[in-house]
Every structure is written in structure tokens, then in C-alpha cells.
Design a protein around this motif. Structure first.
Motif, mmCIF file in Angstrom:
data_model
loop_
_atom_site.group_PDB
_atom_site.id
_atom_site.type_symbol
_atom_site.label_atom_id
_atom_site.label_comp_id
_atom_site.label_asym_id
_atom_site.label_seq_id
_atom_site.Cartn_x
_atom_site.Cartn_y
_atom_site.Cartn_z
ATOM 1 N N TYR A 57 47.146 43.522 30.597
ATOM 2 C CA TYR A 57 46.483 42.501 31.409
ATOM 3 C C TYR A 57 45.364 41.865 30.595
ATOM 4 O O TYR A 57 44.678 42.547 29.839
ATOM 5 N N VAL A 58 45.190 40.569 30.803
ATOM 6 C CA VAL A 58 44.050 39.860 30.247
ATOM 7 C C VAL A 58 43.159 39.468 31.413
ATOM 8 O O VAL A 58 43.621 38.822 32.355
ATOM 9 N N PHE A 59 41.904 39.882 31.354
ATOM 10 C CA PHE A 59 40.942 39.540 32.397
ATOM 11 C C PHE A 59 39.896 38.589 31.833
ATOM 12 O O PHE A 59 39.364 38.824 30.754
ATOM 13 N N PRO A 60 39.610 37.508 32.564
ATOM 14 C CA PRO A 60 38.610 36.552 32.110
ATOM 15 C C PRO A 60 37.195 37.053 32.386
ATOM 16 O O PRO A 60 37.002 38.039 33.100
ATOM 17 N N PRO A 61 36.201 36.368 31.835
ATOM 18 C CA PRO A 61 34.810 36.754 32.063
ATOM 19 C C PRO A 61 34.468 36.847 33.549
ATOM 20 O O PRO A 61 35.070 36.151 34.374
ATOM 21 N N TYR A 62 33.510 37.681 33.838
ATOM 22 C CA TYR A 62 32.960 37.890 35.185
ATOM 23 C C TYR A 62 33.961 38.481 36.184
ATOM 24 O O TYR A 62 33.720 38.453 37.376
ATOM 25 N N THR A 63 35.091 39.020 35.720
ATOM 26 C CA THR A 63 36.034 39.640 36.651
ATOM 27 C C THR A 63 35.401 40.914 37.203
ATOM 28 O O THR A 63 35.028 41.809 36.435
ATOM 29 N N PRO A 64 35.272 41.026 38.529
ATOM 30 C CA PRO A 64 34.680 42.231 39.121
ATOM 31 C C PRO A 64 35.562 43.454 38.893
ATOM 32 O O PRO A 64 36.791 43.364 38.841
ATOM 33 N N VAL A 65 34.938 44.602 38.765
ATOM 34 C CA VAL A 65 35.664 45.844 38.510
ATOM 35 C C VAL A 65 36.658 46.139 39.630
ATOM 36 O O VAL A 65 37.745 46.668 39.373
ATOM 37 N N GLU A 66 36.357 45.748 40.861
ATOM 38 C CA GLU A 66 37.280 45.978 41.979
ATOM 39 C C GLU A 66 38.577 45.208 41.788
ATOM 40 O O GLU A 66 39.661 45.700 42.099
ATOM 41 N N VAL A 67 38.481 43.985 41.301
ATOM 42 C CA VAL A 67 39.669 43.163 41.038
ATOM 43 C C VAL A 67 40.501 43.800 39.927
ATOM 44 O O VAL A 67 41.732 43.879 40.021
ATOM 45 N N MET A 68 39.830 44.284 38.881
ATOM 46 C CA MET A 68 40.553 44.932 37.783
ATOM 47 C C MET A 68 41.259 46.195 38.278
ATOM 48 O O MET A 68 42.409 46.446 37.917
ATOM 49 N N ARG A 69 40.592 46.975 39.110
ATOM 50 C CA ARG A 69 41.215 48.189 39.659
ATOM 51 C C ARG A 69 42.457 47.852 40.465
ATOM 52 O O ARG A 69 43.485 48.512 40.341
ATOM 53 N N ASP A 70 42.369 46.814 41.294
ATOM 54 C CA ASP A 70 43.516 46.414 42.108
ATOM 55 C C ASP A 70 44.677 45.935 41.240
ATOM 56 O O ASP A 70 45.833 46.306 41.466
ATOM 57 N N GLU A 71 44.386 45.089 40.273
ATOM 58 C CA GLU A 71 45.438 44.563 39.390
ATOM 59 C C GLU A 71 46.082 45.673 38.571
ATOM 60 O O GLU A 71 47.300 45.714 38.424
ATOM 61 N N LEU A 72 45.260 46.561 38.018
ATOM 62 C CA LEU A 72 45.767 47.635 37.174
ATOM 63 C C LEU A 72 46.437 48.744 37.970
ATOM 64 O O LEU A 72 47.267 49.474 37.442
ATOM 65 N N GLY A 73 46.052 48.870 39.234
ATOM 66 C CA GLY A 73 46.571 49.963 40.049
ATOM 67 C C GLY A 73 45.966 51.304 39.666
ATOM 68 O O GLY A 73 46.544 52.351 39.909
ATOM 69 N N VAL A 74 44.797 51.256 39.043
ATOM 70 C CA VAL A 74 44.104 52.459 38.589
ATOM 71 C C VAL A 74 42.721 52.456 39.234
ATOM 72 O O VAL A 74 41.816 51.766 38.778
ATOM 73 N N GLN A 75 42.580 53.210 40.297
ATOM 74 C CA GLN A 75 41.311 53.203 41.043
ATOM 75 C C GLN A 75 40.171 53.870 40.291
ATOM 76 O O GLN A 75 39.010 53.630 40.582
ATOM 77 N N SER A 76 40.490 54.696 39.300
ATOM 78 C CA SER A 76 39.439 55.363 38.532
ATOM 79 C C SER A 76 38.957 54.521 37.347
ATOM 80 O O SER A 76 38.149 54.976 36.552
ATOM 81 N N ASP A 79 34.614 49.951 34.063
ATOM 82 C CA ASP A 79 34.455 48.733 33.273
ATOM 83 C C ASP A 79 33.607 49.031 32.042
ATOM 84 O O ASP A 79 32.415 48.786 32.019
ATOM 85 N N TRP A 80 34.254 49.602 31.000
ATOM 86 C CA TRP A 80 33.544 50.016 29.796
ATOM 87 C C TRP A 80 32.861 48.848 29.098
ATOM 88 O O TRP A 80 31.842 49.034 28.460
ATOM 89 N N SER A 81 33.414 47.674 29.204
ATOM 90 C CA SER A 81 32.880 46.526 28.469
ATOM 91 C C SER A 81 31.798 45.781 29.243
ATOM 92 O O SER A 81 31.132 44.927 28.676
ATOM 93 N N GLY A 82 31.656 46.054 30.533
ATOM 94 C CA GLY A 82 30.688 45.322 31.349
ATOM 95 C C GLY A 82 31.153 43.908 31.634
ATOM 96 O O GLY A 82 30.353 43.008 31.831
ATOM 97 N N LEU A 83 32.466 43.687 31.674
ATOM 98 C CA LEU A 83 33.034 42.351 31.841
ATOM 99 C C LEU A 83 32.523 41.641 33.091
ATOM 100 O O LEU A 83 32.366 40.427 33.086
ATOM 101 N N GLY A 84 32.263 42.392 34.143
ATOM 102 C CA GLY A 84 31.788 41.786 35.386
ATOM 103 C C GLY A 84 30.493 41.020 35.230
ATOM 104 O O GLY A 84 30.151 40.183 36.070
ATOM 105 N N PHE A 85 29.782 41.261 34.118
ATOM 106 C CA PHE A 85 28.494 40.608 33.874
ATOM 107 C C PHE A 85 28.469 39.809 32.580
ATOM 108 O O PHE A 85 27.411 39.356 32.162
ATOM 109 N N ARG A 86 29.625 39.627 31.966
ATOM 110 C CA ARG A 86 29.662 38.967 30.655
ATOM 111 C C ARG A 86 30.493 37.694 30.697
ATOM 112 O O ARG A 86 31.490 37.619 31.398
ATOM 113 N N ASP A 87 30.089 36.725 29.881
ATOM 114 C CA ASP A 87 30.861 35.489 29.784
ATOM 115 C C ASP A 87 31.338 35.228 28.359
ATOM 116 O O ASP A 87 31.902 34.189 28.067
ATOM 117 N N ASP A 88 31.144 36.190 27.463
ATOM 118 C CA ASP A 88 31.464 35.975 26.054
ATOM 119 C C ASP A 88 32.801 36.555 25.617
ATOM 120 O O ASP A 88 33.231 36.327 24.486
#
Length: 133
Positions: A57-76, A79-88
């Protein structure tokens, strides 16, 4: 000084016992950045990977961790990269079965990988179009 060394060794031991594994694939990040140099508009991710994976999966900047969990199907998922708060960066996450095996941070200076909230793909269909702005 000995206290700090002992504390550091203790933290390493605890990390090993808890099963900590660095899954950020920095070599893949370097390979992607090299592949995206110049006037490249398509990149085959499968040709750059040296590990087994079933879906990515490719997630764009500011994607919330909840959205990533739902898409990935991995509730655990954490967000190691802090993507939910990054735009770079865009975040590339690889799964093998239902386990996350690696992730890579892709600098947005090289372009975007799509317009959707997420873009999933498989090794047999792993050519991504890079949109430059």
C-alpha cells in the motif's frame, strides 16, 4: 559512565525480548530514490524488493493511523514514520500474509503515487505511475 552502558544494554535486551524488529527498509528507500531520478514516470516496485510480499500500500501524507489500520487489516499497526503528522513523505507498506514485513518512506520531492487515500498493489502488478508537480 558504566550506568549508561548498563542501561543501554538493558534496553537492547528488553527490545529483543519484546520482539522488536526494525522493519524500515532503508535500502529499498535508496533504490526507489535512485529509480525516481530524472524523467522517470513509472517504477516497478517488485523489481526493487529483495523479500517476499503479497500486497503493498502507498499512503499519502497526513493519513491517520486508523485509516492505515483499516486498509491494511492490521489493527496492531503502529505509525512508525509519524505519517499522520507529516507532509514530506508517502509511506509504502508491504504485507506478507497478514503481517507487515517492511515499510519505506518515499520523499515527496520525487513525486506522488496516486490521488486516492491509498493505493494497493501486488507483486505481479507493481508498476506505479509517478505524478510530478
Amino acid at each position: 559512565m558504566k550506568k549508561y552502558i548498563l542501561l543501554f544494554m538493558f534496553c537492547l535486551l528488553v527490545g529483543q525480548m519484546l520482539g522488536y524488529k526494525d522493519i524500515r527498509h532503508k535500502e529499498l528507500e535508496r533504490s526507489l530514490h535512485t529509480a525516481l531520478q530524472g524523467d522517470v514516470h513509472n517504477v516497478n516496485i517488485a523489481s526493487l524488493t529483495d523479500f517476499q510480499w503479497d500486497k503493498a500500500y502507498v499512503f499519502p501524507p497526513y493519513t491517520p493511523v486508523e485509516v492505515m489500520r483499516d486498509e491494511l487489516g492490521v489493527q496492531s499497526y503502529k505509525d512508525w514514520s509519524g505519517l499522520g503528522f507529516r507532509d514530506d513523505i508517502n509511506l509504502l507498506v508491504f504485507l506478507h500474509g497478514d503481517q507487515i514485513v517492511h515499510y519505506a518512506e518515499i520523499d515527496r520531492a520525487f513525486g506522488e503515487f496516486g490521488q486516492n487515500n491509498s493505493l494497493s498493489f501486488t507483486p505481479s502488478h507493481a508498476t506505479l505511475t509517478v505524478q510530478r508537480f
